[in-house]
Design a protein around this motif. Structure first.
Motif, PDB file in Angstrom:
ATOM      1  N   ARG A  93       0.837  -1.205   0.000  1.00 35.21           N
ATOM      2  CA  ARG A  93       0.000   0.000   0.000  1.00 35.21           C
ATOM      3  C   ARG A  93       0.870   1.252   0.000  1.00 35.21           C
ATOM      4  NH1 ARG A  93      -2.789  -3.125   3.885  1.00 35.21           N
ATOM      5  NH2 ARG A  93      -2.045  -1.801   5.598  1.00 35.21           N
ATOM      6  N   VAL A  94       1.981   1.203   0.728  1.00 36.25           N
ATOM      7  CA  VAL A  94       2.904   2.344   0.733  1.00 36.25           C
ATOM      8  C   VAL A  94       3.484   2.560  -0.666  1.00 36.25           C
ATOM      9  CG1 VAL A  94       5.122   3.194   1.603  1.00 36.25           C
ATOM     10  CG2 VAL A  94       3.485   2.125   3.176  1.00 36.25           C
ATOM     11  N   TRP A 100       0.944   4.152  -2.839  1.00 36.73           N
ATOM     12  CA  TRP A 100       0.776   5.575  -2.484  1.00 36.73           C
ATOM     13  C   TRP A 100       1.887   6.407  -3.102  1.00 36.73           C
ATOM     14  CZ3 TRP A 100       3.618   9.341  -0.069  1.00 36.73           C
ATOM     15  CH2 TRP A 100       2.941  10.503   0.300  1.00 36.73           C
ATOM     16  N   ASN A 158       1.295   9.409  -5.991  1.00 30.13           N
ATOM     17  CA  ASN A 158       1.571  10.801  -5.641  1.00 30.13           C
ATOM     18  C   ASN A 158       2.924  11.307  -6.135  1.00 30.13           C
ATOM     19  OD1 ASN A 158      -0.759  11.622  -3.653  1.00 30.13           O
ATOM     20  ND2 ASN A 158      -0.173   9.537  -3.071  1.00 30.13           N
ATOM     21  N   HIS A 207       6.122   9.519   7.805  1.00 29.56           N
ATOM     22  CA  HIS A 207       5.054   9.955   6.907  1.00 29.56           C
ATOM     23  C   HIS A 207       3.860   9.039   7.090  1.00 29.56           C
ATOM     24  CE1 HIS A 207       8.363  12.141   4.942  1.00 29.56           C
ATOM     25  NE2 HIS A 207       9.012  10.988   4.964  1.00 29.56           N
ATOM     26  N   ARG A 208       2.734   9.487   6.573  1.00 31.51           N
ATOM     27  CA  ARG A 208       1.510   8.688   6.679  1.00 31.51           C
ATOM     28  C   ARG A 208       0.741   8.783   5.361  1.00 31.51           C
ATOM     29  NH1 ARG A 208      -1.038   6.729  11.258  1.00 31.51           N
ATOM     30  NH2 ARG A 208       0.464   7.915  12.521  1.00 31.51           N
ATOM     31  N   THR A 209       0.296   7.620   4.864  1.00 29.07           N
ATOM     32  CA  THR A 209      -0.458   7.593   3.607  1.00 29.07           C
ATOM     33  C   THR A 209      -1.914   7.982   3.859  1.00 29.07           C
ATOM     34  OG1 THR A 209      -1.216   5.303   3.787  1.00 29.07           O
ATOM     35  CG2 THR A 209       0.997   5.658   2.866  1.00 29.07           C
ATOM     36  N   ASP A 210      -2.681   8.120   2.777  1.00 31.24           N
ATOM     37  CA  ASP A 210      -4.104   8.448   2.902  1.00 31.24           C
ATOM     38  C   ASP A 210      -4.864   7.386   3.682  1.00 31.24           C
ATOM     39  OD1 ASP A 210      -3.499  10.599   1.304  1.00 31.24           O
ATOM     40  OD2 ASP A 210      -4.135   9.617  -0.555  1.00 31.24           O
ATOM     41  N   THR A 219       9.513   0.879   5.222  1.00 32.43           N
ATOM     42  CA  THR A 219       8.139   0.555   5.619  1.00 32.43           C
ATOM     43  C   THR A 219       8.080  -0.025   7.032  1.00 32.43           C
ATOM     44  OG1 THR A 219       8.254  -1.676   4.693  1.00 32.43           O
ATOM     45  CG2 THR A 219       7.520   0.088   3.223  1.00 32.43           C
TER      46      THR A 219
END
Length: 1009
Positions: free
Chosen positions: A343-344, A347, A351, A476-479, A533
């Motif tokens: 998922r990272v 993302w 982006n 950092h943080r994803t949506d 991660t």
């Protein structure tokens, strides 16, 4: 201790028991046991049995052991388990008075040595144990018994019951370690375990209960006395605790065991994640049990057998990085090593368009110079002897020469030159050498910008340990809420000292700077950038290099950061892996249906030249089966043609292009009129599929006549006309629109060598198939045949076979196809095409494999009339067929065949090979037939020349020995898999031929001996 007299009385009592209750007499040998008395019984005729004398105790426990063997005898009779034998009355148990009242059971004997004493114990042992336990537990899913519901001290699913035993552990270090494990079990493991599947399990696959055969495969599982109803995953954990003893990599062993179990009996992600802790828990429970039991019974030496191993292995596991161990076990079972890593990565990809530049923000698409920093790379070698100033000047010079903005070191490079050769992951000693980030080389003081917003999570300075300077990790943080980090290493201390933990960092903010060589171990100033991660609990000490053998896990821990930069130049490399991993990943990612050549000992091929393949160790293998690379592996003329055209243009055939028209002219010129129209596709299968469409469009008929055991391609339409497939394993049988004609085999068919009318006689069956269609009011659209039958066993056709067969089909309004996918382009030596050996002109010819020397291309050549019938309003188009690159490659192949006189060469060397093989047949009776044309040959092996009994197993031996001893690659063919097929690249030389014949002579001699 039992005295001599007492032992004699014991044995005598057992002998009476066996004779009275079972009618058996034999030699009695005592075996180890914790609670029960165990004996091997061997009769005069060599039969063996296991006698168990159960101590007085829980009747439900013994009844459960009896019941489970009865259940498994019906549910899993194939598993290597002891089977209960009834006494004279049919009872499964018998009363006995030996060292007090006991209950006797007689069981079948299982062959093999116990795991702890086996001569061969390796990865295969672990895998076969995992598969056995997986199959066993699947068979036990429906089994229930009151005795299995007991509260059992050896059930590690109830490890919390052992806290009171901590006080019996004398050693303070051991006590603290066990207490920590039990605490983790109670707070972290058990809550997750409660959601996992429960069932009855064996619960004791220890190194005295598992038997191995002479090759190291599990041959039996003993003793169901520890059975209990608990969490299923406990089965793997218990076995893993014993299987890893003495292994070089305990986590790998747990993972291999779990993967094998999972392949038979799939487990969930939570089960895989809990395994590492459960193995540790098993050791903790064992230590607690031993401490209590030894306190109560200090003379029982059996209890001490494994305790030294337990403590040693527990300490090894505790030195492992726990998050990494869990990731490795997840990976072994086919789960994502780091669950949120994919998922990272997505993302980052979604982006990437909005990321700021990490260095020099004004450069939209910087030009970068890739530096080879591997141990053998030119850049690493160049500055290895330089001081920091010299290395910096060298890099600056390289950057200027290339006109680049800065230089980079690649993700995935093997950094064996890295300072700190002792980098390890844990007690396994696995060196970390593969680069997990991208290095950017620029002058000291170069500002470092955040590509996206985050906060300072960790700061670490390696000055004391390695002199590498400060490292900063931004969080950092994803949506979707997944947390990850970016790592920045080799920074300037001055800039880092201004940062504080938790400090917010904005996108594009310059928060640090490149350190000088002096503060970074005398390396040329650079930034090590890494995506993380999972920091594996290392925080700011996060590794910058990973372990090659675990690369798929480290890739998940630190994915390729190229996405952050978007360089026009590749910033990463593929990390080479060993063969076991590649096979595993092929099965997992590509599918098990894609076969692997020489699966017992597969080759990893990295290069080719002429008639040779080259493996990863530089060994050269004589390739005698690859007719695809027809003019030789990596022929420089073909390679140059492809490279040159790729650099100019590659597009589809809708546009006009000289190469396509010239290639079609050159190809059609190789056939007589009226074969002068070409269709271009991408594979032999596509070509044959298109041929069927052409025939149906022209004739208006749908039915196909094919030759028995033929193979024409892997598309559904071609499986239908390939008896080799539809009549074989997994096939659905002959479809209604297909008729199968008798295979014209001159060696073992109805009509054989010497019969001058054999061709006409075999063709009669084609006539019969056509007549059978007519009887149903149908007519053939197409007759399929090769000029030499490949899968049929490299069979040369009887004289006039195709001429007669074609006549029968054409008389019924059908067309005739020559499949030249295997045998075309001069391979037969005397002609360009194998069908020319029969003196026929087909209506359609299909080509593939050798046409592009390994490049995916193929062609159909037919008549103008047939092509015109196909132009019926439905547009035909093939995106890649006939593209300019393929056309140039095709032209180059034709040029090489012509200019290197390869057709003549195939004839000369092919004759030499067959003459030599026939000479060998005079010395080796196993050679029944030698046949072929040019360099498309078959050598059929038989056990008896009169009965023609196929020698398939013997051919397997020959192929394996030719590979193992002589590095010659061969394969089998034919309905009975007893034909040695020979179809090497055309440059196969006279010396290669002689080498093959000498090796075959030696191998057949060894076979006879």
């Amino acid at each position: 201790m039992i005295g001599t007299m007492e032992r004699q009385e014991e044995i005598a009592a057992i002998e009476r028991l066996l004779l009275d209750r079972y009618g058996i007499a034999g030699t009695i040998t005592p075996l180890p046991g914790e609670h029960d008395l165990n004996y091997r019984v061997e009769t005069a005729d060599g039969a063996r049995y296991l006698l168990k004398l159960h101590a007085p105790g829980d009747a439900d426990d013994l009844a459960m052991q009896v019941a489970v063997l009865d259940h498994l005898a019906e549910a899993a009779p194939h598993l290597p388990l002891s089977r209960a034998l009834p006494d004279r009355t049919g009872a499964r148990t018998a009363d006995a008075d030996i060292h007090g009242p006991r209950t006797a059971r007689l069981l079948t004997w299982l062959p093999g040595d116990v795991w702890s004493r086996a001569a061969v114990r390796d990865a295969r042992s672990v895998a076969t144990l995992g598969r056995l336990l997986g199959a066993l537990d699947r068979s036990l899913e429906g089994f229930a018994h009151p005795g299995a519901k007991r509260l059992y001290a050896w059930d590690i699913g109830r490890a919390d019951m052992h806290r009171e035993s901590l006080r019996f552990i004398d050693d303070a270090e051991k006590q603290a370690a066990v207490a920590s494990i039990l605490d983790r079990f109670a707070t972290e493991v058990l809550p997750r375990l409660e959601a996992c599947p429960r069932q009855v399990i064996h619960n004791d696959a220890n190194d005295y209960n598992v038997l191995l055969d002479s090759e190291g495969h599990v041959s039996g599982l003993l003793d169901f006395g520890d059975m209990v109803e608990t969490f299923r995953v406990v089965e793997i954990a218990v076995a893993g605790a014993y299987a890893l003893i003495g292994t070089s990599d305990p986590v790998e062993t747990i993972g291999r065991l779990a993967a094998a179990y999972h392949a038979v009996n799939p487990i969930g992600e939570a089960e895989a994640e809990l395994l590492f802790d459960l193995v540790c828990t098993r050791y903790a429970v064992s230590i607690c049990m031993a401490a209590r039991q030894i306190r109560d019974n200090p003379d029982n030496t059996y209890l001490l057998v494994s305790q030294e191993d337990v403590w040693r292995e527990l300490r090894r596991l505790q030195r492992e990085n726990r998050p990494l161990a869990i990731a490795r076990i997840r990976d072994a079972c086919g789960f994502a090593p780091i669950p949120h890593a994919p998922r990272v990565e997505r993302w980052l990809e979604r982006n990437a368009h909005d990321f700021a530049a990490v260095i020099r923000p004004g450069l939209v698409r910087p030009k970068v110079l890739s530096l080879d920093l591997t141990a053998s790379g030119p850049d690493a070698a160049a500055w290895a002897s330089l001081d920091a100033d010299g290395a910096e000047r060298l890099i600056e010079a390289r950057v200027m020469e290339a006109g680049a903005d800065f230089a980079i070191g690649l993700y995935g490079e093997d950094r064996a030159v890295y300072k700190g050769d002792a980098f390890e992951t844990g007690p396994t000693g696995a060196r970390r050498t593969v680069h997990l980030g991208i290095d950017l080389f620029a002058p000291a003081g170069e500002p470092v910008h955040a590509p996206f917003a985050g906060k300072v999570a960790f700061i670490h300075d390696d000055a004391v340990a390695f002199g590498f300077g400060p490292t900063v990790l931004l969080e950092h943080r994803t949506d979707e809420g997944d947390v990850f980090w970016t790592l920045y290493g080799h920074l300037s201390r001055q800039g880092v000292q201004k940062l504080s933990l938790g400090q917010a960092i904005a996108r594009d903010e310059a928060f640090a700077a490149f350190g000088t060589a002096a503060e970074n171990g005398n390396w040329s100033p650079h930034l090590h950038f890494q995506v993380v991660t999972d920091h594996l609990g290392l925080e700011g000490r996060m590794h910058g290099v990973g372990v090659r053998d675990q690369w798929q896990v480290w890739q998940a821990v630190s994915p390729d950061p190229s996405v952050v930069f978007g360089f026009a130049t590749p910033a990463s490399v593929i990390v080479a892996r060993d063969k076991d991993f590649l096979v595993r990943e092929r099965h997992r990612r590509i599918g098990r249906s894609l076969s692997v050549a020489y699966s017992a000992a597969p080759l990893k091929i990295v290069g080719g030249e002429g008639a040779h393949l080259i493996d990863e160790e530089g060994n050269r293998w004589l390739d005698m089966v690859n007719n695809v690379c027809h003019v030789g592996h990596c022929h420089p003329r073909v390679v140059r043609a492809a490279q040159a055209q790729m650099a100019r243009l590659n597009t589809n055939s809708r546009y006009l292009h000289d190469s396509l028209v010239e290639y079609s002219r050159r190809l059609a010129a190789l056939f007589p009129d009226p074969l002068n129209v070409c269709f271009f596709v991408n594979s032999g299968s596509e070509a044959n599929d298109l041929a069927i469409r052409l025939a149906r469009a022209y004739t208006g008929n749908r039915d196909i006549v094919t030759v028995d055991h033929a193979y024409h391609g892997h598309l559904s339409s071609l499986i239908d006309v390939s008896p080799y497939k539809f009549a074989g394993k997994g096939g659905d049988g002959c479809p209604p629109h297909v008729r199968v004609a008798e295979m014209p085999d001159l060696y073992r068919g109805r009509f054989r060598y010497g019969d001058t009318h054999a061709g006409k006689k075999y063709a009669e069956d084609v006539r019969r198939q056509v007549e059978a269609l007519a009887a149903e009011g149908r007519r053939p659209a197409l007759f399929f045949s090769e000029g030499i039958l490949g899968t049929g066993g490299q069979l040369t056709l009887p004289e006039n076979y195709l001429k007669e067969a074609y006549a029968h089909v054409r008389a019924a309004g059908g067309l005739c196809l020559a499949d030249e996918v295997q045998v075309g382009f001069g391979r037969v030596g005397s002609h360009m095409w194998a069908h020319e050996l029969q003196g026929v002109v087909p209506d359609i010819v299909t080509m593939g494999k050798p046409i592009g020397n390994g490049h995916p291309m193929a062609a159909v050549v037919t008549t103008e009339a047939i092509a015109a019938a196909f132009a019926n309003g439905m547009e035909y188009f093939n995106t890649f067929g006939g593209n300019p690159v393929s056309a140039e490659i095709g032209l180059a192949v034709l040029d090489v065949i012509r200019d290197e006189r390869l057709m003549h060469h195939c004839r000369v060397v092919g004759d030499r090979l067959m003459d030599g093989a026939r000479a060998l047949a005079e010395r080796h009776a196993i050679i029944g037939d030698v046949r072929g044309h040019g360099l498309f040959n078959g050598i059929e092996l038989v056990r008896d020349r009169e009965t023609l009994e196929p020698a398939a197993a013997e051919l397997d031996f020959v192929i394996a020995e030719m590979k193992r001893r002589h590095r010659i690659l061969l394969s089998s063919e034919g309905p009975h898999h007893n034909v040695l097929k020979v179809k090497p690249p055309a440059p196969f030389s006279a010396d290669d031929c002689d080498r093959f014949l000498a090796a075959l002579d030696e191998t057949l001699g060894a076979l006879a001996r």
